[in-house]
Design a protein around this motif. Structure first.
Motif, PDB file in Angstrom:
ATOM      1  N   TYR A  47      61.847 -83.411  19.065  1.00 29.41           N
ATOM      2  CA  TYR A  47      62.177 -82.810  17.770  1.00 29.41           C
ATOM      3  C   TYR A  47      61.144 -83.121  16.685  1.00 29.41           C
ATOM      4  O   TYR A  47      61.206 -82.571  15.597  1.00 29.41           O
ATOM      5  CB  TYR A  47      63.596 -83.200  17.346  1.00 29.41           C
ATOM      6  CG  TYR A  47      64.620 -82.556  18.253  1.00 29.41           C
ATOM      7  CD1 TYR A  47      64.887 -81.194  18.180  1.00 29.41           C
ATOM      8  CD2 TYR A  47      65.277 -83.301  19.227  1.00 29.41           C
ATOM      9  CE1 TYR A  47      65.796 -80.580  19.020  1.00 29.41           C
ATOM     10  CE2 TYR A  47      66.192 -82.698  20.088  1.00 29.41           C
ATOM     11  CZ  TYR A  47      66.445 -81.339  19.980  1.00 29.41           C
ATOM     12  OH  TYR A  47      67.329 -80.731  20.834  1.00 29.41           O
ATOM     13  N   SER A  51      61.848 -77.812  16.216  1.00 31.03           N
ATOM     14  CA  SER A  51      63.122 -78.014  15.517  1.00 31.03           C
ATOM     15  C   SER A  51      64.331 -77.761  16.412  1.00 31.03           C
ATOM     16  O   SER A  51      65.424 -78.242  16.135  1.00 31.03           O
ATOM     17  CB  SER A  51      63.189 -77.117  14.280  1.00 31.03           C
ATOM     18  OG  SER A  51      63.109 -75.752  14.659  1.00 31.03           O
ATOM     19  N   SER A  52      64.149 -76.988  17.495  1.00 30.09           N
ATOM     20  CA  SER A  52      65.256 -76.666  18.404  1.00 30.09           C
ATOM     21  C   SER A  52      64.668 -76.155  19.720  1.00 30.09           C
ATOM     22  O   SER A  52      63.471 -75.867  19.814  1.00 30.09           O
ATOM     23  CB  SER A  52      66.139 -75.573  17.796  1.00 30.09           C
ATOM     24  OG  SER A  52      65.396 -74.370  17.672  1.00 30.09           O
ATOM     25  N   LYS A  53      65.529 -76.010  20.735  1.00 31.50           N
ATOM     26  CA  LYS A  53      65.053 -75.442  22.003  1.00 31.50           C
ATOM     27  C   LYS A  53      64.620 -73.991  21.792  1.00 31.50           C
ATOM     28  O   LYS A  53      63.675 -73.518  22.414  1.00 31.50           O
ATOM     29  CB  LYS A  53      66.132 -75.535  23.087  1.00 31.50           C
ATOM     30  CG  LYS A  53      65.582 -75.134  24.463  1.00 31.50           C
ATOM     31  CD  LYS A  53      66.563 -75.281  25.604  1.00 31.50           C
ATOM     32  CE  LYS A  53      65.911 -74.868  26.922  1.00 31.50           C
ATOM     33  NZ  LYS A  53      66.849 -74.819  28.049  1.00 31.50           N
TER      34      LYS A  53
END
Length: 197
Positions: A47, A51-53
């Motif tokens: 992270y 910020s995200s998958k």
């Protein structure tokens, strides 16, 4: 050995590892921990870079297309060859890198296209942008071939580029389904006919 946090090399290593793994397993079947282990990056670092998958998947697709288009440009800009020769070299390279069992990370659009288009709007848009750029480049080469007289087509360059790209994508999927290179053989023959070769 992992590089310092925040480095471009570490981010690049994560994306490269993801491309290798997902070219074989798909997107949903691969966890972030598997990618980080392959990249030799500590679990807690993910992270820091993404910020995200979903953001990671978008970055992976953009990176894949950036590399793909750079390779494509090298093939299609070879000096001293007609546009037809350059274009047929591109299709031969596609043929050679789309073997049934091993695509060496060169088939991410084929492998992930349908899967991620339903899972992630960001990844779908990255795929759309990347595949559109490929068709744009094919169109330019076909136009060059029409000008230098090495290609003859019955329709417009744009439509021909779209038909060819769509056909090669479909043939790559069918080659995997049938575990046979026959769909690629048929597509190569159809490509030669369509381009007057």
């Amino acid at each position: 050995m992992p590089t310092a946090p925040g480095s471009t090399d570490t981010r690049r290593g994560i994306l490269d590892a993801a491309q290798r793994i997902m070219a074989h397993k798909g997107y949903a079947a691969v966890g972030i921990n598997e990618v980080l282990a392959e990249a030799k990056v500590p679990k807690g670092s993910f992270y820091h870079y993404f910020s995200s998958k979903d953001a990671f998947g978008e970055a992976m697709m953009k990176s894949y297309f950036q590399e793909y288009l750079a390779d494509m440009e090298r093939v299609l800009e070879q000096g001293g060859r007609s546009a037809a020769e350059r274009l047929m070299t591109y299709w031969q390279q596609w043929y050679d890198t789309q073997s049934v069992d091993e695509c060496h990370g060169r088939c991410l659009a084929v492998k992930l296209g349908a899967e991620v288009s339903d899972l992630s709007e960001a990844m779908r848009l990255a795929l759309k942008e990347g595949t559109t750029a490929i068709v744009d480049r094919l169109e330019r080469t076909i136009d060059q071939g029409l000008r230098d007289g090495s290609l003859t087509i019955t329709g417009q360059a744009r439509a021909t580029a779209e038909v060819l790209y769509n056909t090669w994508l479909g043939a790559s999927v069918m080659a995997k389904i049938h575990r046979s290179g026959a769909p690629l053989d048929t597509t190569m023959a159809a490509t030669r006919l369509l381009l007057g070769q």
